[in-house]
Motif scaffolding. Sequence first.
Motif, mmCIF file in Angstrom:
data_model
loop_
_atom_site.group_PDB
_atom_site.id
_atom_site.type_symbol
_atom_site.label_atom_id
_atom_site.label_comp_id
_atom_site.label_asym_id
_atom_site.label_seq_id
_atom_site.Cartn_x
_atom_site.Cartn_y
_atom_site.Cartn_z
ATOM 1 N N HIS A 124 0.817 -1.392 0.135
ATOM 2 C CA HIS A 124 0.084 -0.060 -0.032
ATOM 3 C C HIS A 124 0.795 1.252 -0.134
ATOM 4 O O HIS A 124 0.564 2.200 -0.548
ATOM 5 N N GLU A 125 2.129 1.273 0.737
ATOM 6 C CA GLU A 125 2.752 2.404 0.742
ATOM 7 C C GLU A 125 3.424 2.692 -0.704
ATOM 8 O O GLU A 125 3.658 3.727 -1.141
ATOM 9 N N GLU A 126 3.769 1.650 -1.323
ATOM 10 C CA GLU A 126 4.354 1.654 -2.702
ATOM 11 C C GLU A 126 3.371 2.175 -3.568
ATOM 12 O O GLU A 126 3.764 3.145 -4.362
ATOM 13 N N ARG A 165 -6.208 1.911 3.726
ATOM 14 C CA ARG A 165 -5.774 0.464 3.776
ATOM 15 C C ARG A 165 -4.215 0.420 4.592
ATOM 16 O O ARG A 165 -4.052 -0.338 5.649
ATOM 17 N N ALA A 166 -3.274 1.425 4.261
ATOM 18 C CA ALA A 166 -1.955 1.558 5.100
ATOM 19 C C ALA A 166 -2.269 1.797 6.382
ATOM 20 O O ALA A 166 -1.767 1.312 7.502
ATOM 21 N N ALA A 167 -3.104 2.658 6.753
ATOM 22 C CA ALA A 167 -3.522 3.009 8.121
ATOM 23 C C ALA A 167 -3.965 1.670 9.027
ATOM 24 O O ALA A 167 -3.615 1.457 10.064
ATOM 25 N N TRP A 168 -4.926 0.947 8.400
ATOM 26 C CA TRP A 168 -5.555 -0.132 8.762
ATOM 27 C C TRP A 168 -4.618 -1.132 9.184
ATOM 28 O O TRP A 168 -4.460 -1.806 10.393
ATOM 29 N N CYS A 169 -3.543 -1.219 8.135
ATOM 30 C CA CYS A 169 -2.497 -2.346 8.301
ATOM 31 C C CYS A 169 -1.456 -1.998 9.549
ATOM 32 O O CYS A 169 -1.141 -2.915 10.374
#
Length: 180
Positions: A124-126, A165-169
């Motif tokens: 997601h960060e990518e 999604r990144a925050a959830w991960c």
Amino acid sequence: MPSTLGFAILAALAKGAKTGYELTAVMNRPVSYFWTARHSQIHADLQKLLTDGLVRFEAEHGPGPQGKKVYHLTSEGRAVLREWVTEPPRARTERDELVLKTFASWLADPAEMAELFRVQLALHEERIAHYEHQQASFERTPDPGEPAFGNYATLWCGLSYERHRAAWCRWMIERLDPAA
């Protein structure tokens, strides 16, 4: 009535004439960020759109011995697309394998689950970095009447989704691996 893929093809042609190869390229980027299709699916739907009179093509000389077909949106195709754009979307079934795995995560080793979420976070960060790079290429926010507005608006949606999604991960990693 065209399929959803048919409407995606009409939307791509509304921005300008394209060959089948160019349509496949557009479906790979940027359309694949929110709708995916294989070349064979695109070709089949393109044939239906031709039959229905929503697109037409003109044969032109190709780079090799074969000619090429350049597809254009017809006025009927533009009218159908314009009407479809403002209709509420059909209800869709959610299918998110990571969320399903999370639902059953109590059965797994927390460290293994944390690693799964670290890998997902990196993906997601990518995507966030890729989308932010694309966003930076816009000199300004396009006006709603400009063809580029749709690109910008879908990019904004994609960025919001990836950030969520990144925050959830990250939240999951904190719960699964308190030492992280």
